[in-house]
Design an enzyme around this catalytic site. Structure first.
Site, PDB file in Angstrom:
ATOM      1  N   SER A   1      12.431   3.518  -1.309  1.00 56.94           N
ATOM      2  CA  SER A   1      10.965   3.513  -1.374  1.00 56.94           C
ATOM      3  C   SER A   1      10.419   4.934  -1.417  1.00 56.94           C
ATOM      4  CB  SER A   1      10.384   2.767  -0.173  1.00 56.94           C
ATOM      5  OG  SER A   1      10.879   3.313   1.011  1.00 56.94           O
TER       6      SER A   1
ATOM      7  N   HIS B   1      12.072  -1.630  -6.260  1.00 54.42           N
ATOM      8  CA  HIS B   1      11.519  -1.462  -4.912  1.00 54.42           C
ATOM      9  C   HIS B   1      10.846  -2.749  -4.468  1.00 54.42           C
ATOM     10  CE1 HIS B   1       8.342   0.549  -2.156  1.00 54.42           C
ATOM     11  NE2 HIS B   1       9.366   0.100  -1.472  1.00 54.42           N
TER      12      HIS B   1
ATOM     13  N   GLU C   1       8.177  -3.049  -7.549  1.00 55.28           N
ATOM     14  CA  GLU C   1       7.982  -1.839  -8.345  1.00 55.28           C
ATOM     15  C   GLU C   1       9.297  -1.549  -9.049  1.00 55.28           C
ATOM     16  OE1 GLU C   1       4.723   1.169  -6.322  1.00 55.28           O
ATOM     17  OE2 GLU C   1       6.658   1.021  -5.365  1.00 55.28           O
TER      18      GLU C   1
ATOM     19  N   ASN D   1       3.283   3.308  -2.166  1.00 57.24           N
ATOM     20  CA  ASN D   1       3.377   4.047  -0.906  1.00 57.24           C
ATOM     21  C   ASN D   1       2.763   5.436  -1.003  1.00 57.24           C
ATOM     22  OD1 ASN D   1       4.447   1.958   0.469  1.00 57.24           O
ATOM     23  ND2 ASN D   1       6.579   2.646   0.347  1.00 57.24           N
TER      24      ASN D   1
END
Ligand code: CAA
Length: 705
Positions: free
Chosen positions: A409, A430, A442, A480
């Protein structure tokens, strides 16, 4: 041509042909009306069958026409259905695939319906912030009763044609090995012979059930404001019990006109189309193939790895879970049993289905067992050294052409790819925790990832029930990286004067299901703490407020320790802790920050516009393909309110000039890191050219064609 007419033994077959889902576009609507007119003029025709030409019957009104003059242009769908219903010769709907929204309404306007037993039908307009606008609220209750109709229209759920609730809707249910057209034609002939043309609109109003409407209104509580379609649906279905058909249609029509103009409907429609657009990778065309993906391996059988494996098994993919010790595999197997056991107890799976899923997973400690897998997904501890060990093993053991995926991540996918001799086969996948629940995936494209690997990974996401969004390589990828700015603002707000519960409340009122501090407590405060410590070393230019560090130093890590920002006596319910609030005030004083009253609108804008500013940087760097992809990441992975369409859509709706104005104010107000609020260059560019994120997306899409 959008529909073709052929005649077989006196029955005209009107084949709807508007790929991809027979959306009822203006052109298709015109061609249906023309075909029905031809049926009535042609003496050799006794009846007609409406059917999808090798396509589903219909996915409903053409959503891409909404907001354009085409959607209102005559014949509108109501007029088409009136023409069908008024036909002097019977018209029978033959349904395969789906009949949804306007597609089902069209079928309800026919004189009879026939469906493949496994076809699915429903009125999902509510998911687009609408109500059925072509008679669905008036015909469905007359046909299946108020209770079922209200449930189907307010939930938008689809039912198989053979469902008990739909009794009376179909003249015949056709098994998959039977010929749908033949059965429909024979029913059309028998209706013609009977000399009667049954029409739902001529049925009397549905039986009034005031208690059902009262209960539905009571269930609405606050959600009617967020989703205005809900109270409108209840009122329209109620009208079907007290008004004649024509008057009920007026109620429905007025509500549809109101709803289609609401921001909520625009946002929900944006979300629907954005999700589908996200699956298209711009420069990878139809000429690029996909690799075989029948068997998989997951490396690391912790919470994440086990969740990923379950997700694959649920999609029917054989998966081998690799761990370093027998003990870890036993733990993982138990967690699979627990999850499947709960699903069976809740009726989401039958015992047989659970057993079949479990049978698709096997555990191993030996890389040699992975030789034949098509894809291996690494889900081990977030450290480059740990990843190196895994990828070197995968490189040694996997067959040529297999895909090597990493669930990292935060780490650099290009560095991970460089641990192998086959960087073109390495891609990021991800997942979001819990992996078997969260919809977002992702897909991260490294500098050397091969186009067919990207395409395969995107399609793989869809196959396992996820929404795939493509991201380039950067720290935190799309989701993120942006959320870090959101949390930074939440903490700045707290040291400047807001209390955590006020920040949470403001963002929950905006529509997030949980405010940032409740989320942090749920995820574990220790996670954010370790990121802050790392950032202090790696990126001193990215200051954080240490306002919550004291909690972590006391071992208050959130729900798992029954205390974090809030107290959790029962392990789940957040209760404010006066001690924490006192310590926050003391912290501000120690930093010489004069605490001030902070309004809810400042709280919301500071957190949400932080997402927008970082999102703009992500776009201009080409990390995301388009603004709407960023919205999809936030809608599917971060609980952003669907009725606001995602952060970038929200910014466009507010107006980018206003967004920039707010940022300028925040630059003056914010004590720590005011420079963050300098608007991203793309944002400034869009404001100066009177443009917005949506337009920029379109223009760049054209440039890339
Ligand atoms: N209009 C226009 N395009 C549509 C569409 C519609 N109603 N429904 C789907 N599409 C398009 C999608 O955008 C997608 O386009 P791309 O290939 O360019 O990406 C393509 O069809 C395939 O869609 P999916 O990826 O969703 O395919 P699927 O096979 O998984 O699902 C479906 C097909 C079940 C029809 C699903 O697309 C769906 O649920 N569609 C929406 C149905 C709906 O909400 N209908 C109500 C419309 S409003 C209405 O009808 C109002 C009224 O009362 C008059």
């Amino acid at each position: 041509m959008t529909s073709a007419l052929a005649i077989h033994d006196g029955v005209a077959v009107i084949a709807l042909d508007n790929p991809p889902v027979n959306g009822l576009s203006h052109a298709l609507r015109c061609s249906i009306v023309d075909a029905v007119a031809e049926v009535n003029l042609n003496e050799n025709i006794v009846a007609a069958v409406l059917i999808g030409a090798a396509l589903p019957f219909s996915g409903g009104a053409d959503i891409t026409e909404f907001g354009t003059p085409k959607s209102w242009e005559q014949p509108d769908l109501v007029a088409v259905i009136e023409a069908v219903e008024a036909s002097a010769k019977p018209v029978v709907a033959a349904i395969a695939g789906v009949a949804l929204g306007g597609g089902l309404e069209l079928a309800l306007g026919c004189h009879a319906r026939v469906a493949l037993r496994n076809a699915r039908v429903g009125l999902p307009e509510v998911k687009l912030g609408l109500l059925p606008g072509a008679g669905g609220t008036q015909r469905l209750p007359r046909l299946v009763g108020v209770e079922t109709a209200l449930d189907l229209i307010t939930s938008g759920r689809l039912l198989p044609a053979g469902a008990a609730e739909l009794k009376g809707m179909f003249a015949a249910l056709v098994e998959p090995d039977e010929d749908l057209l033949e059965v429909a034609s024979s029913i059309a002939r028998s209706v013609a012979r009977s000399g009667e043309l049954p029409s739902i609109s001529s049925l009397p109003p549905a039986q009034p059930r005031p208690e059902i409407f009262d209960a539905a209104r009571a269930r609405l509580s606050g959600s009617g404001e967020r989703y205005p379609a809900l109270p409108e649906i209840i009122a329209a279905v109620e009208a079907a019990t007290v008004l004649d058909f024509a008057a009920g249609m007026e109620v429905e029509k007025a509500a549809f006109k109101r709803l289609i103009e609401t921001d909520v409907s625009k946002a929900l429609r944006h979300g629907f189309l954005a999700e589908r657009r996200a699956s298209h990778v711009r420069e990878i065309g139809a000429d690029v193939g996909v690799r075989r993906l029948d068997t998989a391996a997951v490396i690391g059988a912790g919470l994440m790895g086990t969740g990923i494996a379950q997700c694959l098994a649920a999609a029917g993919i054989e998966v081998t879970l690799l761990e370093t010790s027998e003990q870890a595999t036993v733990r993982s197997e138990k967690s699979v049993d627990d999850v499947l056991g709960r699903a069976v107890a809740k009726g989401r799976l039958t015992a047989k289905q659970a057993e079949a899923q479990k049978a698709l997973i096997r555990w191993t400690t030996d890389y040699g067992d992975l030789r034949n897998v098509d894809i291996a997904i690494e889900a081990v501890f977030e450290s480059l050294e740990a990843k190196r060990a895994v990828f070197e093993e995968l490189d040694r053991n996997l067959r040529p052409g297999a895909i090597l995926a990493s669930n990292t991540s935060t780490l650099d996918l290009n560095a991970i790819a460089a641990f192998t001799q086959r960087p073109a086969d390495v891609v990021g996948t991800h997942f979001f925790s819990p992996a078997n629940v969260m919809r977002l995936l992702e897909v991260v494209r490294g500098d050397r990832t091969a186009p067919d690997v990207v395409k395969t990974a995107m399609q793989f996401g869809r196959r396992i029930g996820k929404v795939s969004v493509l991201s380039g390589v950067c720290d935190g990828f799309i989701g993120n990286r942006m959320v870090e700015e959101y949390f930074r603002q939440a903490m700045f707000l707290v040291e400047e004067g807001a209390l955590p519960f006020e920040v949470d409340e403001a963002l929950e009122e905006f529509g997030f299901s949980m405010g940032p501090f409740k989320v942090a407590d749920l995820a574990g405060l220790d996670i954010g703490w370790s990121i802050r410590k790392r950032r202090a070393q790696e990126r001193p230019d990215m200051p954080y407020s240490p306002v919550l560090d004291g909690l972590c130093e006391q071992g208050r890590f959130g729900q798992k320790t029954k205390a974090g920002v809030y107290l959790y006596a029962d392990g789940r319910t957040a209760v404010r802790d006066p001690e924490v609030e006192r310590s926050i005030a003391a912290f501000s004083q120690s930093q010489n920050i004069a605490r001030r009253e902070i309004s809810k609108s400042e709280i919301v804008d500071r957190c949400v516009l932080a997402l927008v500013n970082e999102g703009a940087k992500i776009l201009e760097e080409g990390i995301a393909q388009r603004a709407s992809d960023i919205d999809v990441v936030y809608l599917a992975g971060y609980g952003f309110p669907d009725f606001r369409g995602g952060p970038m859509f929200h910014a466009d709706s507010v107006g980018l000039d206003k967004v920039v104005e707010r940022m300028t104010v925040f630059e003056r107000l914010q004590t720590r890191d005011p420079a963050f609020w300098r608007p991203a260059p793309l944002l400034q560019h869009l404001v100066s050219t009177h443009s917005n994120f949506a337009d920029w997306t379109n223009r760049s899409a054209m440039e890339n064609l």
